[in-house]
Design an enzyme around this catalytic site. Structure first.
Site, PDB file in Angstrom:
ATOM      1  N   ASP A  81      30.935  23.504   3.721  1.00 29.81           N
ATOM      2  CA  ASP A  81      31.848  22.611   4.067  1.00 29.81           C
ATOM      3  C   ASP A  81      33.191  22.967   3.038  1.00 29.81           C
ATOM      4  OD1 ASP A  81      34.391  21.022   4.323  1.00 29.81           O
ATOM      5  OD2 ASP A  81      32.778  19.098   4.488  1.00 29.81           O
TER       6      ASP A  81
ATOM      7  N   SER B 247      48.734  30.066  14.422  1.00 30.15           N
ATOM      8  CA  SER B 247      48.760  29.776  15.717  1.00 30.15           C
ATOM      9  C   SER B 247      49.961  29.629  16.610  1.00 30.15           C
ATOM     10  CB  SER B 247      48.170  27.929  15.880  1.00 30.15           C
ATOM     11  OG  SER B 247      48.596  27.342  17.150  1.00 30.15           O
TER      12      SER B 247
ATOM     13  N   TYR C 187      49.359  19.441  12.518  1.00 32.89           N
ATOM     14  CA  TYR C 187      48.790  20.521  12.772  1.00 32.89           C
ATOM     15  C   TYR C 187      49.697  21.860  12.715  1.00 32.89           C
ATOM     16  CZ  TYR C 187      45.963  24.356  15.302  1.00 32.89           C
ATOM     17  OH  TYR C 187      45.343  25.678  15.470  1.00 32.89           O
TER      18      TYR C 187
ATOM     19  N   ALA D 153      52.505  21.868  11.102  1.00 29.36           N
ATOM     20  CA  ALA D 153      52.644  22.034   9.537  1.00 29.36           C
ATOM     21  C   ALA D 153      51.825  23.128   8.898  1.00 29.36           C
ATOM     22  CB  ALA D 153      53.063  21.006   8.823  1.00 29.36           C
TER      23      ALA D 153
ATOM     24  N   LYS E 137      49.757  25.347  10.160  1.00 24.96           N
ATOM     25  CA  LYS E 137      49.653  26.752  10.733  1.00 24.96           C
ATOM     26  C   LYS E 137      50.925  27.318  10.465  1.00 24.96           C
ATOM     27  CE  LYS E 137      45.614  26.703  12.331  1.00 24.96           C
ATOM     28  NZ  LYS E 137      44.542  27.532  11.720  1.00 24.96           N
TER      29      LYS E 137
END
Length: 270
Positions: free
Chosen positions: A62, A143, A156, A158, A160
């Protein structure tokens, strides 16, 4: 850019883009450290890579946990060469910002942005040393949302966007060092990460087949590109409009906001 016989690390290698990239580098004789959270999915990736002609090691990790980056570095410390790093691992939680838990906000920031920065920082001296000659490859998976911020994906987007600007800045910092920094901007892609997202082409979320995205990505890497956009033409038109007239994008999205929220509110890979 020569992609053969690369020795390096792919995070998020258990499925989707990470697994597909492992197969591509495996076909080219690569030796890869596959990093991810689930042993069964990593084991399957390793099997596929072996069938394709590559070799692998597996590290179940992780990446958001203390010491994870250091354990990756320790795993490859004995390698004579580390000339590939693919920062692919990521997660998503969509929905209205005020409905997203603080834990999910931190999870996206930690895995999508903090981990790639720290892992790159730790491995950069090795990448630079290994890059003397044909060059090392640092590939960051951003992305399409980094190019057009979409509603209900604010956190998300922010993270990427941060990955994209991290790559751009580092690319300029590393000019002449032998480290080739590339950033890929996949649009909606047909992977397991998208199974809980129900927005379709009618809402501007038509999904490209994973094989098509990887074909474009690999071809761009081999051509030595740094900014790799795998979005379909329709989405690229919106990306261009977002540069020249962002308010027009707002206006185009506004009529379908309610339908889009319903379609994406359960999108979660955390």
């Amino acid at each position: 850019m020569d992609l053969t016989n690369r020795r390096g690390i792919i995070t998020g290698a258990g499925q989707g883009i990470g697994r597909a990239l492992a197969l591509e580098f495996g076909r080219r004789g690569g030796h890869l450290l596959l990093v991810g959270r689930q042993l069964p999915t990593l084991t399957e990736t390793a099997r596929l890579v072996a069938s394709a002609g590559g070799t692998t090691e597996i590290l179940v990790e992780d990446l958001t946990q203390p010491g994870a980056v250091e354990r990756i570095a320790q795993t490859v410390a004995s390698w004579s060469v580390v000339d590939l790093l693919v920062n692919n691992a990521g997660n998503v939680r969509a929905g209205r910002l005020e409905l997203i838990s603080d834990a999910d906000v931190h999870s996206m920031i930690n895995l999508n942005l903090t981990v790639p920065i720290l892992l790159t920082k730790t491995l950069l001296p090795t990448l630079r040393q290994s890059g003397k000659g044909r060059g090392s490859i640092l590939l960051n998976v951003a992305s399409g949302i980094a190019l057009v911020g979409m509603p209900f994906y604010s956190v998300y987007a922010a993270t990427k966007s941060g990955v994209a600007q991290f790559g751009e800045s580092l690319r300029r910092e590393l000019i002449g060092t032998g480290v080739h920094v590339a950033t890929v901007y996949p649009g909606a892609t047909d992977t397991a990460m998208m199974t809980s997202q129900n927005a379709g082409a009618e809402l501007g979320w038509g999904r490209r087949p994973l094989d098509d995205v990887i074909t474009d990505l690999i071809a761009a890497l081999e051509a030595g590109e740094h900014e790799i956009n795998t979005a379909p033409e329709g989405r690229r038109a919106m990306q261009q409009l977002n540069i020249t007239d962002p308010m027009a994008v707002d206006a185009a999205l506004a009529p379908d906001l309610e339908a889009l929220e319903l379609a994406v509110r359960d999108h979660r890979s955390i």
